[in-house]
Scaffold this motif. Structure first.
Motif, PDB file in Angstrom:
ATOM      1  N   THR A 109       0.807  -1.214   0.000  1.00 56.82           N
ATOM      2  CA  THR A 109       0.000   0.000   0.000  1.00 56.82           C
ATOM      3  C   THR A 109       0.842   1.266   0.000  1.00 56.82           C
ATOM      4  O   THR A 109       0.336   2.344  -0.285  1.00 56.82           O
ATOM      5  N   GLY A 110       2.092   1.143   0.352  1.00 54.80           N
ATOM      6  CA  GLY A 110       2.895   2.349   0.396  1.00 54.80           C
ATOM      7  C   GLY A 110       4.365   2.059   0.566  1.00 54.80           C
ATOM      8  O   GLY A 110       4.762   0.939   0.860  1.00 54.80           O
ATOM      9  N   CYS A 111       5.157   3.086   0.350  1.00 59.27           N
ATOM     10  CA  CYS A 111       6.590   2.955   0.526  1.00 59.27           C
ATOM     11  C   CYS A 111       7.144   4.326   0.838  1.00 59.27           C
ATOM     12  O   CYS A 111       6.749   5.314   0.221  1.00 59.27           O
ATOM     13  N   PHE A 112       7.956   4.424   1.866  1.00 60.70           N
ATOM     14  CA  PHE A 112       8.507   5.734   2.209  1.00 60.70           C
ATOM     15  C   PHE A 112       9.944   5.614   2.674  1.00 60.70           C
ATOM     16  O   PHE A 112      10.376   4.549   3.115  1.00 60.70           O
ATOM     17  N   ALA A 113      10.668   6.706   2.537  1.00 59.97           N
ATOM     18  CA  ALA A 113      12.050   6.741   3.001  1.00 59.97           C
ATOM     19  C   ALA A 113      12.053   6.866   4.514  1.00 59.97           C
ATOM     20  O   ALA A 113      11.176   7.510   5.092  1.00 59.97           O
ATOM     21  N   LEU A 114      13.011   6.256   5.135  1.00 63.76           N
ATOM     22  CA  LEU A 114      13.076   6.252   6.590  1.00 63.76           C
ATOM     23  C   LEU A 114      13.253   7.656   7.147  1.00 63.76           C
ATOM     24  O   LEU A 114      12.747   7.987   8.199  1.00 63.76           O
ATOM     25  N   SER A 115      13.932   8.505   6.405  1.00 63.15           N
ATOM     26  CA  SER A 115      14.208   9.858   6.878  1.00 63.15           C
ATOM     27  C   SER A 115      13.009  10.782   6.727  1.00 63.15           C
ATOM     28  O   SER A 115      13.049  11.926   7.140  1.00 63.15           O
ATOM     29  N   ALA A 116      11.923  10.267   6.123  1.00 59.86           N
ATOM     30  CA  ALA A 116      10.765  11.107   5.848  1.00 59.86           C
ATOM     31  C   ALA A 116       9.997  11.486   7.117  1.00 59.86           C
ATOM     32  O   ALA A 116       9.130  12.336   7.079  1.00 59.86           O
ATOM     33  N   GLY A 117      10.290  10.848   8.220  1.00 62.62           N
ATOM     34  CA  GLY A 117       9.616  11.195   9.470  1.00 62.62           C
ATOM     35  C   GLY A 117       8.998   9.985  10.126  1.00 62.62           C
ATOM     36  O   GLY A 117       9.316   8.848   9.794  1.00 62.62           O
ATOM     37  N   GLY A 118       8.107  10.214  11.087  1.00 61.02           N
ATOM     38  CA  GLY A 118       7.527   9.109  11.827  1.00 61.02           C
ATOM     39  C   GLY A 118       8.038   9.147  13.248  1.00 61.02           C
ATOM     40  O   GLY A 118       8.909   9.931  13.586  1.00 61.02           O
ATOM     41  N   CYS A 119       7.475   8.304  14.087  1.00 59.58           N
ATOM     42  CA  CYS A 119       7.866   8.349  15.483  1.00 59.58           C
ATOM     43  C   CYS A 119       9.121   7.507  15.721  1.00 59.58           C
ATOM     44  O   CYS A 119       9.430   6.584  14.974  1.00 59.58           O
ATOM     45  N   ASP A 120       9.845   7.845  16.752  1.00 60.48           N
ATOM     46  CA  ASP A 120      11.144   7.232  17.012  1.00 60.48           C
ATOM     47  C   ASP A 120      11.081   5.733  17.244  1.00 60.48           C
ATOM     48  O   ASP A 120      11.988   5.002  16.903  1.00 60.48           O
ATOM     49  N   ARG A 121       9.998   5.287  17.830  1.00 62.81           N
ATOM     50  CA  ARG A 121       9.879   3.860  18.124  1.00 62.81           C
ATOM     51  C   ARG A 121       9.851   3.041  16.822  1.00 62.81           C
ATOM     52  O   ARG A 121      10.449   1.995  16.722  1.00 62.81           O
ATOM     53  N   ILE A 122       9.143   3.569  15.834  1.00 62.99           N
ATOM     54  CA  ILE A 122       9.084   2.888  14.547  1.00 62.99           C
ATOM     55  C   ILE A 122      10.442   2.917  13.866  1.00 62.99           C
ATOM     56  O   ILE A 122      10.901   1.926  13.338  1.00 62.99           O
ATOM     57  N   LEU A 123      11.079   4.047  13.922  1.00 65.33           N
ATOM     58  CA  LEU A 123      12.370   4.177  13.258  1.00 65.33           C
ATOM     59  C   LEU A 123      13.387   3.178  13.807  1.00 65.33           C
ATOM     60  O   LEU A 123      14.137   2.578  13.058  1.00 65.33           O
ATOM     61  N   GLU A 124      13.404   3.008  15.104  1.00 64.80           N
ATOM     62  CA  GLU A 124      14.354   2.100  15.719  1.00 64.80           C
ATOM     63  C   GLU A 124      14.126   0.669  15.229  1.00 64.80           C
ATOM     64  O   GLU A 124      15.045  -0.060  14.887  1.00 64.80           O
ATOM     65  N   GLU A 125      12.873   0.306  15.154  1.00 67.40           N
ATOM     66  CA  GLU A 125      12.484  -1.031  14.739  1.00 67.40           C
ATOM     67  C   GLU A 125      12.834  -1.296  13.283  1.00 67.40           C
ATOM     68  O   GLU A 125      13.108  -2.418  12.883  1.00 67.40           O
ATOM     69  N   LEU A 126      12.814  -0.243  12.481  1.00 67.64           N
ATOM     70  CA  LEU A 126      13.005  -0.398  11.041  1.00 67.64           C
ATOM     71  C   LEU A 126      14.347   0.147  10.565  1.00 67.64           C
ATOM     72  O   LEU A 126      14.545   0.397   9.392  1.00 67.64           O
ATOM     73  N   ALA A 127      15.271   0.318  11.498  1.00 71.97           N
ATOM     74  CA  ALA A 127      16.545   0.958  11.156  1.00 71.97           C
ATOM     75  C   ALA A 127      17.400   0.129  10.211  1.00 71.97           C
ATOM     76  O   ALA A 127      18.199   0.660   9.456  1.00 71.97           O
TER      77      ALA A 127
END
Ligand SMILES: [Zn+2]
Length: 87
Positions: free
Chosen positions: A21-39
């Motif tokens: 359904t979607g695809c985004f760059a990691l640097s595009a934003g979002g909450c820190d908890r998600i970023l850590e999980e998807l680093a």
């Protein structure tokens, strides 16, 4: 022994009824908890290039982190991924 199966797992796997359904760059934003999980990539330990969102048959959403290499092999298998990228 596992050699012949290697290529099969080198891209994002979709179960029956799932769709991208979607695809985004990691640097595009979002909450820190998600970023850590998807680093890092889900298929190797390289840094994440794009995060893919997948809608499951049950109506839930899951995310997959992919490095450049795995994103490219996934985009080759799923043309909709390429479309999302250029949108
Ligand atoms: Zn990877």
């Amino acid at each position: 022994m596992y050699g012949s199966r290697h290529q099969e797992s080198s891209r994002i796997q979709l179960n029956v009824g799932e769709r991208i359904t979607g695809c985004f760059a990691l640097s595009a934003g979002g909450c820190d908890r998600i970023l850590e999980e998807l680093a890092s990539c889900n298929y190797c330990l390289h840094p994440t290039y794009r995060v893919i969102t997948v809608a499951t048959a049950a109506g839930l959403e899951r995310r997959a982190a992919l490095c450049v290499r795995h994103f490219i092999t996934s985009a080759r298998a799923f043309p909709e991924l390429k479309k999302l990228l250029s949108a």
